[in-house]
Motif scaffolding. Structure first.
Motif, mmCIF file in Angstrom:
data_model
loop_
_atom_site.group_PDB
_atom_site.id
_atom_site.type_symbol
_atom_site.label_atom_id
_atom_site.label_comp_id
_atom_site.label_asym_id
_atom_site.label_seq_id
_atom_site.Cartn_x
_atom_site.Cartn_y
_atom_site.Cartn_z
ATOM 1 N N LYS A 26 -1.396 14.020 -3.758
ATOM 2 C CA LYS A 26 -0.117 14.301 -3.100
ATOM 3 C C LYS A 26 0.080 13.343 -1.949
ATOM 4 C CE LYS A 26 2.563 17.984 -0.955
ATOM 5 N NZ LYS A 26 2.578 19.407 -0.523
ATOM 6 N N CYS A 27 1.142 12.579 -2.017
ATOM 7 C CA CYS A 27 1.402 11.545 -1.019
ATOM 8 C C CYS A 27 2.424 12.045 0.018
ATOM 9 C CB CYS A 27 1.904 10.277 -1.715
ATOM 10 S SG CYS A 27 1.902 8.818 -0.652
ATOM 11 N N ASP A 28 2.544 11.323 1.131
ATOM 12 C CA ASP A 28 3.510 11.644 2.180
ATOM 13 C C ASP A 28 4.760 10.804 2.024
ATOM 14 O OD1 ASP A 28 1.691 13.425 3.307
ATOM 15 O OD2 ASP A 28 0.738 11.829 4.461
ATOM 16 N N SER A 29 5.809 11.235 2.672
ATOM 17 C CA SER A 29 7.052 10.457 2.626
ATOM 18 C C SER A 29 7.036 9.301 3.600
ATOM 19 C CB SER A 29 8.246 11.374 2.915
ATOM 20 O OG SER A 29 8.107 11.993 4.196
ATOM 21 N N VAL A 30 6.162 9.393 4.595
ATOM 22 C CA VAL A 30 6.081 8.331 5.592
ATOM 23 C C VAL A 30 5.023 7.330 5.168
ATOM 24 C CG1 VAL A 30 6.881 9.794 7.458
ATOM 25 C CG2 VAL A 30 4.441 9.675 6.952
ATOM 26 N N ARG A 31 5.129 6.111 5.668
ATOM 27 C CA ARG A 31 4.162 5.057 5.376
ATOM 28 C C ARG A 31 3.603 4.506 6.676
ATOM 29 N NH1 ARG A 31 4.709 7.235 1.457
ATOM 30 N NH2 ARG A 31 5.298 6.528 -0.637
ATOM 31 N N PRO A 32 2.311 4.271 6.781
ATOM 32 C CA PRO A 32 1.282 4.557 5.773
ATOM 33 C C PRO A 32 1.011 6.053 5.685
ATOM 34 C CG PRO A 32 0.243 3.773 7.778
ATOM 35 C CD PRO A 32 1.737 3.678 8.008
ATOM 36 N N CYS A 33 0.614 6.508 4.459
ATOM 37 C CA CYS A 33 0.372 7.928 4.258
ATOM 38 C C CYS A 33 -0.960 8.323 4.888
ATOM 39 C CB CYS A 33 0.392 8.280 2.765
ATOM 40 S SG CYS A 33 -0.992 7.598 1.839
ATOM 41 N N VAL A 34 -1.146 9.633 5.048
ATOM 42 C CA VAL A 34 -2.341 10.133 5.736
ATOM 43 C C VAL A 34 -3.604 9.815 4.943
ATOM 44 C CG1 VAL A 34 -3.503 12.206 6.567
ATOM 45 C CG2 VAL A 34 -1.038 11.957 6.865
ATOM 46 N N LEU A 35 -3.553 9.951 3.604
ATOM 47 C CA LEU A 35 -4.754 9.741 2.800
ATOM 48 C C LEU A 35 -5.220 8.292 2.857
ATOM 49 C CD1 LEU A 35 -3.934 11.929 -0.333
ATOM 50 C CD2 LEU A 35 -5.413 12.470 1.592
ATOM 51 N N CYS A 36 -4.291 7.352 2.798
ATOM 52 C CA CYS A 36 -4.681 5.935 2.896
ATOM 53 C C CYS A 36 -5.221 5.617 4.277
ATOM 54 C CB CYS A 36 -3.481 5.043 2.568
ATOM 55 S SG CYS A 36 -3.021 5.047 0.816
ATOM 56 N N THR A 37 -4.629 6.229 5.295
ATOM 57 C CA THR A 37 -5.090 5.983 6.665
ATOM 58 C C THR A 37 -6.518 6.469 6.838
ATOM 59 O OG1 THR A 37 -2.824 6.210 7.475
ATOM 60 C CG2 THR A 37 -4.604 6.395 9.093
ATOM 61 N N ARG A 38 -6.839 7.675 6.328
ATOM 62 C CA ARG A 38 -8.178 8.227 6.449
ATOM 63 C C ARG A 38 -9.205 7.394 5.687
ATOM 64 N NH1 ARG A 38 -7.061 14.720 5.563
ATOM 65 N NH2 ARG A 38 -6.011 15.098 7.576
ATOM 66 N N ALA A 39 -8.817 6.897 4.516
ATOM 67 C CA ALA A 39 -9.758 6.118 3.709
ATOM 68 C C ALA A 39 -9.888 4.684 4.161
ATOM 69 C CB ALA A 39 -9.321 6.146 2.234
ATOM 70 N N GLY A 40 -9.027 4.272 5.089
ATOM 71 C CA GLY A 40 -9.095 2.899 5.574
ATOM 72 C C GLY A 40 -8.519 1.889 4.602
ATOM 73 N N HIS A 41 -7.647 2.337 3.693
ATOM 74 C CA HIS A 41 -7.030 1.454 2.711
ATOM 75 C C HIS A 41 -5.617 1.106 3.150
ATOM 76 C CE1 HIS A 41 -9.820 1.295 -0.795
ATOM 77 N NE2 HIS A 41 -10.337 2.327 -0.155
ATOM 78 N N LYS A 42 -5.179 -0.045 2.717
ATOM 79 C CA LYS A 42 -3.810 -0.454 2.974
ATOM 80 C C LYS A 42 -2.868 0.344 2.083
ATOM 81 C CE LYS A 42 -0.863 -4.534 3.269
ATOM 82 N NZ LYS A 42 -0.781 -6.008 3.055
ATOM 83 N N CYS A 43 -1.856 0.931 2.655
ATOM 84 C CA CYS A 43 -0.919 1.774 1.919
ATOM 85 C C CYS A 43 0.223 0.913 1.404
ATOM 86 C CB CYS A 43 -0.389 2.886 2.823
ATOM 87 S SG CYS A 43 0.647 4.103 1.967
#
Length: 694
Positions: A26-43
């Protein structure tokens, strides 16, 4: 309506980011999303539209767009046109994809799912040998030298320069780290093979060295073997090439010098370890490397071992494929080509390496493996004897053609007939005495390899023709074509056995190969005991008995070096006595109604009329008088039969090879079960003499 109005509507974003969409998160509407931010990946979010196309959807064609009347063809699945097979899929691989370990860097499945490798050799604490301390460096170097002199030219699983470089620090220590376990056990396995090879050789210089350090060779062998057995599971857990090498060397030792049952087990362990290392796949690198070369050598030996075990034990082959590897890094197998020119060796095809021998040997074993598989696939339960025989004959003829094609491709340098012709080897052997030991050993190795190739080829010819020879045939109902095929098979097997009997094996007595050679000699001796029974008192029978005598004498000279040679001498001596008695009985059996089994009786139409060479060669010529009383000492005696005596009765019968096989079980007794028929009552065993095809 009120109920509908109270229903809460979930907000959906227009498009998830690439990473969340790939992992179905489940992704967020904002960028960068929370999951990518936590994993340290570029969204990132791909802006291109992604339309889902059905795998059954047919591509649009110009004819369809133009309203053509051409009938539409039912579209096929896309996978029918582009089939891709995942060769390395596994449960653990699937689990890692689910947890996305490759991208996240997390290790959630490590050593948690059956089939995972786990942490290998993480414990670097020091350890030492339990059974015996490592012998002095000079002793271990002598054993390593003996291995490469007596084993490497025959069975190739090591790369000599890299092994010596690895072994040097190992043999100079008494304690090692856990990561050195595979290397240490490989050194011990090499020493086991060396000790077994030099034990019966009283002239080996290393015996003086062992005595100087008060080391008993047999005791050292047993202790090394116990040490390896106590740690073999740890070696396999490490999943390294040393595990394959140790198991292959253990299999060689157990097969010929200890326990055949353990040989079967350790051979299977080598296969499993090889598959774990993916040895069956060819390296994508075009540049030769020590690692790839070692993998290729081990894989080729696995093909040889698997086929040999399938022949010996009568069990199905373990390998699904047998793609032989051509060796690239042959720096340790090369020899000076100018050396051959100086020794009057002509037409050597420019060969400068001993690698062709190992590839050729693996090739012929791969062919033998295919032959075994073809015979095993036969369904002989249909009850239609004629069809069964025709299927066996077809495979026999195809098998002989495959082996003949292989033999034609053998280079002259590895053709044993080339060395025997015009006394060439005797001449070269005399010239070798003036050369340095290393140069002399190179040429002698080529000669030994040529002899082993000849023995291997002829042994495979016998195996290819044996299923037909062992088949019981009703001569009243069998066609002329079947009888001709039977005689061709007997002629081929007899010719191969005679060639084996003439190979001088005394040159191999101090090498590890002598056990395989002795086993091949025994098989040839058994085959040569058939013609005297099938074709009594003929020139063919006389030549066959001469061949058996040669094998018995050769085995007698080797019995102090090899237990199989000792058993071969005893068994073939007894079998030759029985064969001679049966030959006389068959030659004097002038009443086929009372002296021949019912399945071998012939009517006049069975042999009368135009005959071919194979049938006429099988007819027995009965001789009365002194010739019929001919007797022989199996080894020392001479044959006094008068072959010029006029024929008294042309026998209207041919005794079949299957009858000769029947007498082998009674003569061999328990020996067949202990050495060749390792699984009693195994109906799949090719060593069940006379019972392979009941």
């Amino acid at each position: 309506m009120q109920k509908a109005s109270r229903r809460s509507t979930r907000s959906r974003i227009s498009k998830a980011c690439d990473r969340c969409r790939r992992q179905k998160l489940k992704c967020d509407s904002v960028r960068p999303c929370v999951l990518c931010t936590r994993a340290g990946h570029k969204c990132e979010t791909t802006t291109a539209s992604r339309r889902r196309v059905s795998e059954y959807q047919a591509p649009a064609t110009p004819a369809a767009s133009a309203g053509s009347d051409t009938p539409q063809v039912l579209p096929r699945r896309a996978s029918e046109d582009h089939q891709q097979y995942a060769t390395g899929t596994s449960a653990i691989g699937f689990a890692r994809q689910v947890y996305n370990e490759e991208e996240t860097g997390r290790t959630l499945t490590e050593a948690a799912v059956p089939g995972d490798v786990g942490m290998v050799g993480a414990d670097n604490s020091l350890w030492g040998l339990k059974e015996t301390p490592m012998p002095p460096t000079t002793v271990m170097l002598a054993l390593i030298n003996a291995y490469f002199d007596r084993m490497q030219w025959f069975i190739l699983v090591l790369h000599e320069p890299s092994f010596r470089e690895m072994a040097q620090p190992i043999i100079s220590q008494h304690q090692w780290q856990r990561r050195d376990l595979g290397a240490v056990m490989t050194v011990l396995a090499v020493a086991v093979i060396s000790l077994q090879s030099v034990l019966p050789d009283a002239d080996w210089p290393g015996h003086i060295l062992l005595s100087r350090h008060s080391i008993d060779a047999q005791d050292l062998l047993n202790k090394f073997l116990t040490e390896i057995r106590s740690r073999v599971l740890d070696i396999l857990e490490d999943r390294r090439i040393e595990g394959v090498q140790v198991c292959l060397l253990l299999c060689c030792y157990y097969m010929f010098h200890s326990s055949p049952n353990m040989a079967w087990t350790t051979c299977g362990m080598a296969f499993r370890a090889a598959y774990a290392l993916n040895l069956q796949e060819t390296s994508t690198s075009s540049l030769p490397s020590i690692a790839n070369e070692t993998r290729s050598r081990c894989w080729n030996q696995i093909i040889v071992s698997d086929t040999f075990c399938s022949i010996l034990y009568g069990r199905p082959a373990s390998l699904p494929s047998a793609n032989v590897r051509h060796l690239q890094l042959v720096d340790d197998l090369g020899f000076d080509h100018s050396l051959l020119s100086n020794l009057s060796v002509e037409n050597s095809d420019g060969i400068t390496s001993r690698a062709p021998f190992h590839v050729l040997k693996t090739d012929v074993y791969a062919i033998a493996r295919e032959i075994l598989i073809r015979f095993r696939r036969l369904d002989l339960t249909s009850g239609i004897e004629e069809q069964n025989l025709e299927a066996i004959i077809r495979i026999t003829e195809e098998s002989n053609a495959l082996l003949t094609d292989w033999w034609k491709a053998v280079p002259r340098l590895y053709d044993f007939d080339y060395w025997k012709a015009d006394g060439r080897w005797e001449t070269v052997e005399g010239q070798l005495q003036t050369l340095p030991p290393q140069a002399r050993q190179q040429v002698e190795t080529i000669y030994l390899q040529a002899a082993v190739l000849q023995l291997t080829y002829d042994g495979m010819v016998i195996q290819a023709n044996r299923p037909l020879l062992e088949r019981r045939i009703n001569r009243l109902t069998s066609s002329r074509a079947i009888m001709d095929a039977m005689h061709r098979a007997l002629d081929r097997a007899t010719a191969a056995a005679l060639r084996i009997s003439r190979v001088p094996v005394h040159t191999l007595k101090n090498h590890f190969a002598i056990a395989v050679v002795s086993m091949t000699k025994f098989t040839a001796g058994v085959i040569l005991c058939i013609p005297p029974t099938v074709k009594p008192l003929t020139a063919t029978a006389h030549e066959a008995k001469d061949g058996v005598v040669r094998i018995i004498r050769a085995s007698r000279s080797l019995k102090s070096h090899d237990r199989i040679a000792r058993q071969t001498e005893q068994l073939l001596t007894e079998l030759l006595k029985v064969t001679t008695q049966r030959e006389i009985s068959h030659a004097l059996a002038d009443n086929i109604e009372t002296n021949c089994p019912s399945d071998t009786r012939l009517t006049g139409s069975g042999v009368d009329g135009p005959s071919n060479d194979s049938l006429s060669a099988g007819r027995s010529r009965i001789i009365h008088g002194p010739a019929a009383q001919a007797a022989v000492d199996p080894v020392q005696g001479t044959w006094d039969t008068d072959y010029n005596a006029p024929p008294a009765v042309m026998g209207p019968y041919d005794f079949l090879p299957a009858q000769a096989f029947q007498q082998l079980d009674d003569t061999f007794g328990a020996f067949g079960e202990s050495m060749f028929n390792l699984v009693p009552d195994d109906q799949n065993s090719t060593w069940n003499w006379g019972r392979t095809f009941p």
